[in-house]
Scaffold this motif. Structure first.
Motif, PDB file in Angstrom:
ATOM      1  N   LYS A  88       0.800  -1.225   0.000  1.00 59.87           N
ATOM      2  CA  LYS A  88       0.000   0.000   0.000  1.00 59.87           C
ATOM      3  C   LYS A  88       0.835   1.279   0.000  1.00 59.87           C
ATOM      4  CE  LYS A  88      -3.981  -1.986   2.315  1.00 59.87           C
ATOM      5  NZ  LYS A  88      -4.843  -1.951   3.483  1.00 59.87           N
TER       6      LYS A  88
ATOM      7  N   TYR B   2       1.539   3.371  -3.314  1.00 58.70           N
ATOM      8  CA  TYR B   2       0.579   4.194  -4.042  1.00 58.70           C
ATOM      9  C   TYR B   2       1.090   5.633  -4.086  1.00 58.70           C
ATOM     10  CZ  TYR B   2      -3.163   0.712  -4.043  1.00 58.70           C
ATOM     11  OH  TYR B   2      -3.919  -0.407  -4.259  1.00 58.70           O
TER      12      TYR B   2
ATOM     13  N   SER C 221      -0.410   9.126  -4.246  1.00 60.09           N
ATOM     14  CA  SER C 221      -1.706   9.762  -4.072  1.00 60.09           C
ATOM     15  C   SER C 221      -1.668  11.214  -4.537  1.00 60.09           C
ATOM     16  CB  SER C 221      -2.101   9.713  -2.595  1.00 60.09           C
ATOM     17  OG  SER C 221      -3.225  10.523  -2.372  1.00 60.09           O
TER      18      SER C 221
ATOM     19  N   ILE D 145       1.261   4.582  -9.111  1.00 59.77           N
ATOM     20  CA  ILE D 145       1.888   3.564  -8.284  1.00 59.77           C
ATOM     21  C   ILE D 145       3.379   3.544  -8.573  1.00 59.77           C
ATOM     22  CG2 ILE D 145      -0.170   2.106  -8.099  1.00 59.77           C
ATOM     23  CD1 ILE D 145       1.051   0.285 -10.236  1.00 59.77           C
TER      24      ILE D 145
END
Length: 125
Positions: free
Chosen positions: A73, A76, A78, A99
């Motif tokens: 996670k 990622y 963002s 990503i």
């Protein structure tokens, strides 16, 4: 088997007679037909792993060569954070979702074996 298991430096974990799921086999055979990754209910679905591969036919028998990378996670990118990239000797802020992919493999599938090499033997791709 626990998907988070990491072999020790002197171990080479291999699962014999491993068969890809029909969905993964089809994705390798014809990647254009894979459903595009897109938002669902205003958010992107969780990515568990990323893979690349090819289908090989020899004497009418099909085998697959597939390389996997487990996705975490924290990789990622963002649009809410401050993501800086450094092309052409200048930092710039990226405001799009994305990503980050590493250059190390988590597992490989050759013919009917799925192998999880220790980190010292993981190939770069």
């Amino acid at each position: 088997m626990d998907g988070s298991y990491q072999p020790n430096e002197d171990e080479f974990l291999s699962v014999e007679h491993f068969t890809l799921s029909d969905e993964m086999s089809e994705a390798v055979r014809d990647p254009i037909r894979v459903i595009p990754y897109q938002k669902e209910d205003d958010s992107f679905p969780e990515i568990k792993a990323i893979f690349v591969g090819k289908s090989v036919k020899v004497n009418g028998t099909e085998t697959f060569l597939v390389a996997f990378q487990r996705f975490r996670k924290e990789r990622y990118i963002s649009p809410r954070g401050c993501n800086l990239f450094f092309p052409n000797h200048t930092f710039y802020r990226q405001r799009n979702f994305g990503i980050s992919i590493l250059d190390r493999l988590t597992a490989t599938i050759t013919e009917e074996n799925c192998s999880f090499p220790p980190s010292s033997l993981l190939g770069r791709f």
